[in-house]
Design a protein around this motif. Structure first.
Motif, PDB file in Angstrom:
ATOM      1  N   MET A 111       0.824  -1.182   0.000  1.00 42.08           N
ATOM      2  CA  MET A 111       0.000   0.000   0.000  1.00 42.08           C
ATOM      3  C   MET A 111       0.879   1.260   0.000  1.00 42.08           C
ATOM      4  N   PHE A 112       1.604   1.515   1.095  1.00 42.05           N
ATOM      5  CA  PHE A 112       2.532   2.636   1.168  1.00 42.05           C
ATOM      6  C   PHE A 112       3.947   2.107   1.233  1.00 42.05           C
ATOM      7  N   GLU A 113       4.859   2.821   0.584  1.00 44.02           N
ATOM      8  CA  GLU A 113       6.266   2.485   0.731  1.00 44.02           C
ATOM      9  C   GLU A 113       6.813   3.237   1.931  1.00 44.02           C
ATOM     10  N   PHE A 114       7.980   2.851   2.372  1.00 39.70           N
ATOM     11  CA  PHE A 114       8.562   3.444   3.565  1.00 39.70           C
ATOM     12  C   PHE A 114       8.824   4.937   3.376  1.00 39.70           C
ATOM     13  N   ASP A 115       9.256   5.371   2.198  1.00 44.89           N
ATOM     14  CA  ASP A 115       9.503   6.797   1.934  1.00 44.89           C
ATOM     15  C   ASP A 115       8.214   7.606   2.055  1.00 44.89           C
ATOM     16  N   GLN A 116       7.115   7.059   1.556  1.00 46.86           N
ATOM     17  CA  GLN A 116       5.841   7.756   1.667  1.00 46.86           C
ATOM     18  C   GLN A 116       5.403   7.848   3.134  1.00 46.86           C
ATOM     19  N   TYR A 117       5.687   6.801   3.884  1.00 48.54           N
ATOM     20  CA  TYR A 117       5.344   6.803   5.300  1.00 48.54           C
ATOM     21  C   TYR A 117       6.141   7.876   6.034  1.00 48.54           C
ATOM     22  N   LEU A 118       7.439   7.992   5.744  1.00 47.18           N
ATOM     23  CA  LEU A 118       8.258   9.025   6.377  1.00 47.18           C
ATOM     24  C   LEU A 118       7.796  10.420   5.973  1.00 47.18           C
ATOM     25  N   GLY A 119       7.413  10.603   4.731  1.00 48.51           N
ATOM     26  CA  GLY A 119       6.902  11.893   4.290  1.00 48.51           C
ATOM     27  C   GLY A 119       5.614  12.253   4.995  1.00 48.51           C
ATOM     28  N   PHE A 120       4.744  11.267   5.166  1.00 45.80           N
ATOM     29  CA  PHE A 120       3.491  11.500   5.873  1.00 45.80           C
ATOM     30  C   PHE A 120       3.749  11.856   7.335  1.00 45.80           C
ATOM     31  N   LEU A 121       4.685  11.147   7.974  1.00 47.33           N
ATOM     32  CA  LEU A 121       5.029  11.475   9.361  1.00 47.33           C
ATOM     33  C   LEU A 121       5.640  12.871   9.474  1.00 47.33           C
ATOM     34  N   ALA A 122       6.480  13.250   8.524  1.00 45.32           N
ATOM     35  CA  ALA A 122       7.067  14.592   8.530  1.00 45.32           C
ATOM     36  C   ALA A 122       5.965  15.643   8.363  1.00 45.32           C
ATOM     37  N   PHE A 123       5.030  15.386   7.469  1.00 46.43           N
ATOM     38  CA  PHE A 123       3.909  16.306   7.268  1.00 46.43           C
ATOM     39  C   PHE A 123       3.090  16.458   8.551  1.00 46.43           C
ATOM     40  N   LEU A 124       2.753  15.354   9.199  1.00 48.28           N
ATOM     41  CA  LEU A 124       1.983  15.416  10.442  1.00 48.28           C
ATOM     42  C   LEU A 124       2.754  16.142  11.542  1.00 48.28           C
ATOM     43  N   THR A 125       4.065  15.913  11.606  1.00 49.88           N
ATOM     44  CA  THR A 125       4.885  16.578  12.617  1.00 49.88           C
ATOM     45  C   THR A 125       4.892  18.085  12.405  1.00 49.88           C
ATOM     46  N   ILE A 126       5.112  18.516  11.180  1.00 46.76           N
ATOM     47  CA  ILE A 126       5.134  19.944  10.873  1.00 46.76           C
ATOM     48  C   ILE A 126       3.763  20.565  11.114  1.00 46.76           C
ATOM     49  N   LEU A 127       2.702  19.876  10.725  1.00 44.06           N
ATOM     50  CA  LEU A 127       1.346  20.368  10.956  1.00 44.06           C
ATOM     51  C   LEU A 127       1.060  20.522  12.451  1.00 44.06           C
ATOM     52  N   THR A 128       1.462  19.542  13.239  1.00 41.48           N
ATOM     53  CA  THR A 128       1.232  19.587  14.685  1.00 41.48           C
ATOM     54  C   THR A 128       2.034  20.706  15.337  1.00 41.48           C
ATOM     55  N   ILE A 129       3.304  20.857  14.946  1.00 42.62           N
ATOM     56  CA  ILE A 129       4.129  21.929  15.495  1.00 42.62           C
ATOM     57  C   ILE A 129       3.526  23.283  15.144  1.00 42.62           C
ATOM     58  N   GLY A 130       3.079  23.445  13.913  1.00 38.67           N
ATOM     59  CA  GLY A 130       2.458  24.700  13.502  1.00 38.67           C
ATOM     60  C   GLY A 130       1.180  24.980  14.262  1.00 38.67           C
ATOM     61  N   PHE A 131       0.381  23.959  14.487  1.00 38.52           N
ATOM     62  CA  PHE A 131      -0.865  24.135  15.234  1.00 38.52           C
ATOM     63  C   PHE A 131      -0.588  24.614  16.645  1.00 38.52           C
ATOM     64  N   TRP A 132       0.316  23.945  17.357  1.00 37.47           N
ATOM     65  CA  TRP A 132       0.594  24.334  18.741  1.00 37.47           C
ATOM     66  C   TRP A 132       1.298  25.676  18.819  1.00 37.47           C
ATOM     67  N   LEU A 133       2.098  26.000  17.812  1.00 36.41           N
ATOM     68  CA  LEU A 133       2.732  27.321  17.784  1.00 36.41           C
ATOM     69  C   LEU A 133       1.673  28.406  17.648  1.00 36.41           C
ATOM     70  N   MET A 134       0.692  28.212  16.787  1.00 35.20           N
ATOM     71  CA  MET A 134      -0.374  29.198  16.637  1.00 35.20           C
ATOM     72  C   MET A 134      -1.189  29.320  17.926  1.00 35.20           C
TER      73      MET A 134
END
Length: 60
Positions: free
Chosen positions: A1-24
């Motif tokens: 379904m997902f390759e490992f690179d896509q999984y890491l990209g998704f985790l990076a996206f979620l991390t950045i989104l979460t950091i941005g949310f809490w910063l706001m």
């Protein structure tokens, strides 16, 4: 379904989104009110000092 690179990209996206949310949240709840409150207090002190200077100039 997902390759490992896509999984890491998704985790990076979620991390950045979460950091941005809490910063706001932090900025809106603490930094902005502190900034506005400090500028209001400073402006009120300036107005008070101007009135005192005018009053002292009239009495002399």
């Amino acid at each position: 379904m997902f390759e490992f690179d896509q999984y890491l990209g998704f985790l990076a996206f979620l991390t950045i989104l979460t950091i941005g949310f809490w910063l706001m949240i932090f900025l809106i709840t603490f930094v902005v009110p502190y900034w506005i409150g400090g500028s209001l207090i400073e402006r009120l002190r300036e107005i008070k000092a101007e009135k005192k200077a005018k009053r002292d100039a009239l009495t002399q």
